[in-house]
Scaffold this motif. Sequence first.
Motif, PDB file in Angstrom:
ATOM      1  N   VAL A 174       0.824  -1.210   0.000  1.00  0.00           N
ATOM      2  CA  VAL A 174       0.000   0.000   0.000  1.00  0.00           C
ATOM      3  C   VAL A 174       0.859   1.262   0.000  1.00  0.00           C
ATOM      4  O   VAL A 174       0.571   2.229  -0.715  1.00  0.00           O
ATOM      5  CB  VAL A 174      -0.945  -0.003   1.223  1.00  0.00           C
ATOM      6  CG1 VAL A 174      -1.597   1.368   1.418  1.00  0.00           C
ATOM      7  CG2 VAL A 174      -2.022  -1.065   1.050  1.00  0.00           C
ATOM      8  N   VAL A 175       1.921   1.284   0.804  1.00  0.00           N
ATOM      9  CA  VAL A 175       2.725   2.508   0.948  1.00  0.00           C
ATOM     10  C   VAL A 175       3.310   2.973  -0.388  1.00  0.00           C
ATOM     11  O   VAL A 175       3.122   4.136  -0.789  1.00  0.00           O
ATOM     12  CB  VAL A 175       3.825   2.311   2.009  1.00  0.00           C
ATOM     13  CG1 VAL A 175       4.799   3.489   1.996  1.00  0.00           C
ATOM     14  CG2 VAL A 175       3.205   2.152   3.394  1.00  0.00           C
ATOM     15  N   PRO A 176       4.027   2.125  -1.142  1.00  0.00           N
ATOM     16  CA  PRO A 176       4.546   2.613  -2.434  1.00  0.00           C
ATOM     17  C   PRO A 176       3.443   2.953  -3.426  1.00  0.00           C
ATOM     18  O   PRO A 176       3.610   3.867  -4.249  1.00  0.00           O
ATOM     19  CB  PRO A 176       5.415   1.452  -2.930  1.00  0.00           C
ATOM     20  CG  PRO A 176       4.973   0.259  -2.167  1.00  0.00           C
ATOM     21  CD  PRO A 176       4.491   0.759  -0.850  1.00  0.00           C
ATOM     22  N   ALA A 177       2.314   2.244  -3.361  1.00  0.00           N
ATOM     23  CA  ALA A 177       1.208   2.567  -4.264  1.00  0.00           C
ATOM     24  C   ALA A 177       0.709   3.991  -4.016  1.00  0.00           C
ATOM     25  O   ALA A 177       0.470   4.755  -4.961  1.00  0.00           O
ATOM     26  CB  ALA A 177       0.070   1.561  -4.077  1.00  0.00           C
ATOM     27  N   CYS A 178       0.576   4.363  -2.743  1.00  0.00           N
ATOM     28  CA  CYS A 178       0.133   5.722  -2.407  1.00  0.00           C
ATOM     29  C   CYS A 178       1.178   6.763  -2.791  1.00  0.00           C
ATOM     30  O   CYS A 178       0.834   7.860  -3.252  1.00  0.00           O
ATOM     31  CB  CYS A 178      -0.184   5.809  -0.920  1.00  0.00           C
ATOM     32  SG  CYS A 178      -1.680   4.924  -0.434  1.00  0.00           S
ATOM     33  N   LEU A 179       2.454   6.440  -2.593  1.00  0.00           N
ATOM     34  CA  LEU A 179       3.515   7.380  -2.937  1.00  0.00           C
ATOM     35  C   LEU A 179       3.540   7.688  -4.432  1.00  0.00           C
ATOM     36  O   LEU A 179       3.960   8.774  -4.848  1.00  0.00           O
ATOM     37  CB  LEU A 179       4.876   6.823  -2.501  1.00  0.00           C
ATOM     38  CG  LEU A 179       5.117   6.754  -0.992  1.00  0.00           C
ATOM     39  CD1 LEU A 179       6.456   6.098  -0.697  1.00  0.00           C
ATOM     40  CD2 LEU A 179       5.054   8.146  -0.368  1.00  0.00           C
ATOM     41  N   VAL A 180       3.071   6.757  -5.246  1.00  0.00           N
ATOM     42  CA  VAL A 180       3.015   6.975  -6.691  1.00  0.00           C
ATOM     43  C   VAL A 180       1.698   7.642  -7.099  1.00  0.00           C
ATOM     44  O   VAL A 180       1.675   8.614  -7.866  1.00  0.00           O
ATOM     45  CB  VAL A 180       3.180   5.640  -7.451  1.00  0.00           C
ATOM     46  CG1 VAL A 180       2.923   5.836  -8.940  1.00  0.00           C
ATOM     47  CG2 VAL A 180       4.574   5.072  -7.224  1.00  0.00           C
ATOM     48  N   LEU A 181       0.582   7.155  -6.564  1.00  0.00           N
ATOM     49  CA  LEU A 181      -0.731   7.582  -7.050  1.00  0.00           C
ATOM     50  C   LEU A 181      -1.159   8.955  -6.549  1.00  0.00           C
ATOM     51  O   LEU A 181      -1.846   9.686  -7.264  1.00  0.00           O
ATOM     52  CB  LEU A 181      -1.781   6.536  -6.661  1.00  0.00           C
ATOM     53  CG  LEU A 181      -1.668   5.208  -7.400  1.00  0.00           C
ATOM     54  CD1 LEU A 181      -2.617   4.189  -6.818  1.00  0.00           C
ATOM     55  CD2 LEU A 181      -1.952   5.402  -8.886  1.00  0.00           C
ATOM     56  N   VAL A 182      -0.776   9.305  -5.335  1.00  0.00           N
ATOM     57  CA  VAL A 182      -1.193  10.611  -4.812  1.00  0.00           C
ATOM     58  C   VAL A 182      -0.630  11.760  -5.652  1.00  0.00           C
ATOM     59  O   VAL A 182      -1.385  12.648  -6.077  1.00  0.00           O
ATOM     60  CB  VAL A 182      -0.803  10.749  -3.323  1.00  0.00           C
ATOM     61  CG1 VAL A 182      -1.013  12.184  -2.850  1.00  0.00           C
ATOM     62  CG2 VAL A 182      -1.638   9.794  -2.470  1.00  0.00           C
ATOM     63  N   PRO A 183       0.682  11.802  -5.947  1.00  0.00           N
ATOM     64  CA  PRO A 183       1.178  12.884  -6.820  1.00  0.00           C
ATOM     65  C   PRO A 183       0.570  12.855  -8.227  1.00  0.00           C
ATOM     66  O   PRO A 183       0.287  13.916  -8.807  1.00  0.00           O
ATOM     67  CB  PRO A 183       2.690  12.629  -6.875  1.00  0.00           C
ATOM     68  CG  PRO A 183       2.997  11.827  -5.657  1.00  0.00           C
ATOM     69  CD  PRO A 183       1.795  10.977  -5.437  1.00  0.00           C
ATOM     70  N   LEU A 184       0.366  11.652  -8.777  1.00  0.00           N
ATOM     71  CA  LEU A 184      -0.236  11.567 -10.110  1.00  0.00           C
ATOM     72  C   LEU A 184      -1.641  12.160 -10.113  1.00  0.00           C
ATOM     73  O   LEU A 184      -2.022  12.880 -11.048  1.00  0.00           O
ATOM     74  CB  LEU A 184      -0.279  10.109 -10.571  1.00  0.00           C
ATOM     75  CG  LEU A 184       1.046   9.473 -10.995  1.00  0.00           C
ATOM     76  CD1 LEU A 184       0.830   8.004 -11.351  1.00  0.00           C
ATOM     77  CD2 LEU A 184       1.651  10.219 -12.183  1.00  0.00           C
ATOM     78  N   THR A 185      -2.409  11.853  -9.074  1.00  0.00           N
ATOM     79  CA  THR A 185      -3.779  12.367  -9.002  1.00  0.00           C
ATOM     80  C   THR A 185      -3.801  13.878  -8.830  1.00  0.00           C
ATOM     81  O   THR A 185      -4.625  14.580  -9.421  1.00  0.00           O
ATOM     82  CB  THR A 185      -4.532  11.698  -7.839  1.00  0.00           C
ATOM     83  OG1 THR A 185      -4.502  10.276  -8.003  1.00  0.00           O
ATOM     84  CG2 THR A 185      -5.982  12.155  -7.797  1.00  0.00           C
ATOM     85  N   LEU A 186      -2.884  14.400  -8.026  1.00  0.00           N
ATOM     86  CA  LEU A 186      -2.868  15.840  -7.735  1.00  0.00           C
ATOM     87  C   LEU A 186      -2.322  16.669  -8.890  1.00  0.00           C
ATOM     88  O   LEU A 186      -2.764  17.808  -9.109  1.00  0.00           O
ATOM     89  CB  LEU A 186      -2.045  16.110  -6.478  1.00  0.00           C
ATOM     90  CG  LEU A 186      -2.658  15.657  -5.152  1.00  0.00           C
ATOM     91  CD1 LEU A 186      -1.683  15.893  -4.013  1.00  0.00           C
ATOM     92  CD2 LEU A 186      -3.977  16.379  -4.889  1.00  0.00           C
ATOM     93  N   PHE A 187      -1.372  16.131  -9.649  1.00  0.00           N
ATOM     94  CA  PHE A 187      -0.656  16.978 -10.600  1.00  0.00           C
ATOM     95  C   PHE A 187      -0.656  16.480 -12.051  1.00  0.00           C
ATOM     96  O   PHE A 187      -0.294  17.247 -12.944  1.00  0.00           O
ATOM     97  CB  PHE A 187       0.812  17.148 -10.154  1.00  0.00           C
ATOM     98  CG  PHE A 187       0.946  17.651  -8.747  1.00  0.00           C
ATOM     99  CD1 PHE A 187       0.559  18.938  -8.412  1.00  0.00           C
ATOM    100  CD2 PHE A 187       1.456  16.824  -7.750  1.00  0.00           C
ATOM    101  CE1 PHE A 187       0.684  19.411  -7.120  1.00  0.00           C
ATOM    102  CE2 PHE A 187       1.583  17.283  -6.448  1.00  0.00           C
ATOM    103  CZ  PHE A 187       1.196  18.584  -6.127  1.00  0.00           C
ATOM    104  N   TRP A 188      -1.040  15.244 -12.304  1.00  0.00           N
ATOM    105  CA  TRP A 188      -0.851  14.701 -13.646  1.00  0.00           C
ATOM    106  C   TRP A 188      -2.159  14.412 -14.371  1.00  0.00           C
ATOM    107  O   TRP A 188      -2.325  14.799 -15.530  1.00  0.00           O
ATOM    108  CB  TRP A 188       0.000  13.431 -13.550  1.00  0.00           C
ATOM    109  CG  TRP A 188       0.319  12.835 -14.894  1.00  0.00           C
ATOM    110  CD1 TRP A 188      -0.322  11.798 -15.513  1.00  0.00           C
ATOM    111  CD2 TRP A 188       1.344  13.250 -15.797  1.00  0.00           C
ATOM    112  NE1 TRP A 188       0.241  11.534 -16.729  1.00  0.00           N
ATOM    113  CE2 TRP A 188       1.281  12.417 -16.934  1.00  0.00           C
ATOM    114  CE3 TRP A 188       2.326  14.242 -15.747  1.00  0.00           C
ATOM    115  CZ2 TRP A 188       2.145  12.546 -18.009  1.00  0.00           C
ATOM    116  CZ3 TRP A 188       3.190  14.375 -16.816  1.00  0.00           C
ATOM    117  CH2 TRP A 188       3.090  13.537 -17.925  1.00  0.00           C
ATOM    118  N   PHE A 189      -3.085  13.706 -13.740  1.00  0.00           N
ATOM    119  CA  PHE A 189      -4.310  13.295 -14.412  1.00  0.00           C
ATOM    120  C   PHE A 189      -5.131  14.513 -14.839  1.00  0.00           C
ATOM    121  O   PHE A 189      -5.128  15.559 -14.175  1.00  0.00           O
ATOM    122  CB  PHE A 189      -5.147  12.386 -13.513  1.00  0.00           C
ATOM    123  CG  PHE A 189      -4.489  11.081 -13.184  1.00  0.00           C
ATOM    124  CD1 PHE A 189      -3.736  10.404 -14.127  1.00  0.00           C
ATOM    125  CD2 PHE A 189      -4.612  10.527 -11.923  1.00  0.00           C
ATOM    126  CE1 PHE A 189      -3.126   9.208 -13.831  1.00  0.00           C
ATOM    127  CE2 PHE A 189      -4.002   9.327 -11.611  1.00  0.00           C
ATOM    128  CZ  PHE A 189      -3.260   8.663 -12.560  1.00  0.00           C
TER     129      PHE A 189
END
Length: 431
Positions: free
Chosen positions: A85-100
């Motif tokens: 879970v930890v690495p998944a959140c470290l990747v997905l949170v920035p993508l959701t906030l700044f990329w998608f």
Amino acid sequence: MRDHVLMGITTGARTAAALGTLLILAKTLGPSDFGFVSVVITWSTIVALVTDYGFGMRALRDIGAERGRAGEIMSASLAAKTLMVVPACLVLVPLTLFWFDLQPHERIAALLFLIGTLANSYGDLALVVFRSIGQFHRETRIVVATALLHFALIGLAIYLQNDLIAIGIAFLVSRLIYAAFAVGALSRLLELGGILRQSWRALGERFKVSASFALDSGATNIFAQLDVILVNHIAGREAAGIYYAGSRLLQGAVPFTVLLASVHIPRYAHRLHNNASGLLRYGIRILGEFMLLGIVFSIGFYVFGPLYTDHFLGSAYEQLNALWLGFACFTAARFLTAALGVQLMAFGAGYLRTLGIVVSGVVTLTCYWIFIPSHGIQAVPWVATFGMVVLGSIYGLALTRIFRNRAAGSISPVDAHRDARATRSLKEPQV
């Protein structure tokens, strides 16, 4: 029978809360905004499934065979899940906030649903132990109480401020409470102090023994989620919202396959562990229970689906009425296939299940790409039914071969190696 009743109450409460809230969202948000919610929840569910890595199903089987190791198995499973879970959140949170490509309020809502879904998966994993050791009443109490709370919080958010962020906050809070209750109940039953003290060797072993279950569970559930994503990609957000409003109602039947699997897999594993007789007879019983329940749900969807569309969702979702016959056929095929898959899982033939899931998944996805552009969402349930028939055929052939070889007492060298490996997974201590 008592176990079936308690699991029925548990499943009914969980399904009614999740399904009820989403259907109310479909009514209040409309097809476009509900389409956004459907895609976000679908992606979040896929992330939760990946981080589950089959730990729940493996624990269900291992604890069912060796109940004395329940605390050790659950501690390792929760620790290993956190490592995903930890690495998944470290990747997905920035993508959701700044990329998608999302609006600012959609970014926040997407994160709320993602974290809430991950919290929910922790609760589901923690409650596995109560099914494994036969204490279904503990799970029932937790699920019923938190399901009522979930429904109340979502309803309050809709009543006070019907927007995506308010609904996302309510969803996150309710799922955090559910996870806290589940893990707290587990800690009172078992010694879980070893969660933070797991060695890398122990975690590696838990990943290793869960790998086949991860492939099986991941392939099964991820392929099942891709229909919404493809409809959104090919036909647009509004079409995804309309389709999801119907298919989500259909998903209300899925937990009942999990219910029966949760009851029968530990019992089947126990029979195999003790070399009990009557496996074929017990397999026929499993098949009969799944088929009966599948027929009931299929008739219900076909008869009441149009009423649900016309009198609850309204004219904005009128396209759903062309899908109910296909949904009914898909449900019947799904229950029949699940009955066969449960038996393969108990036999330790996860590689056959995975093979079947991959083959049928590829066939289904290919047909989606071919038929959705030309026939719209009307094609989706029929393509899904065809894919399930392919999967059921593979499962049926595999089970026939297993029982024929057992009856004849002649197993090929490859099968003998695989059966021995499956038997060792039940008999040998595993960390």
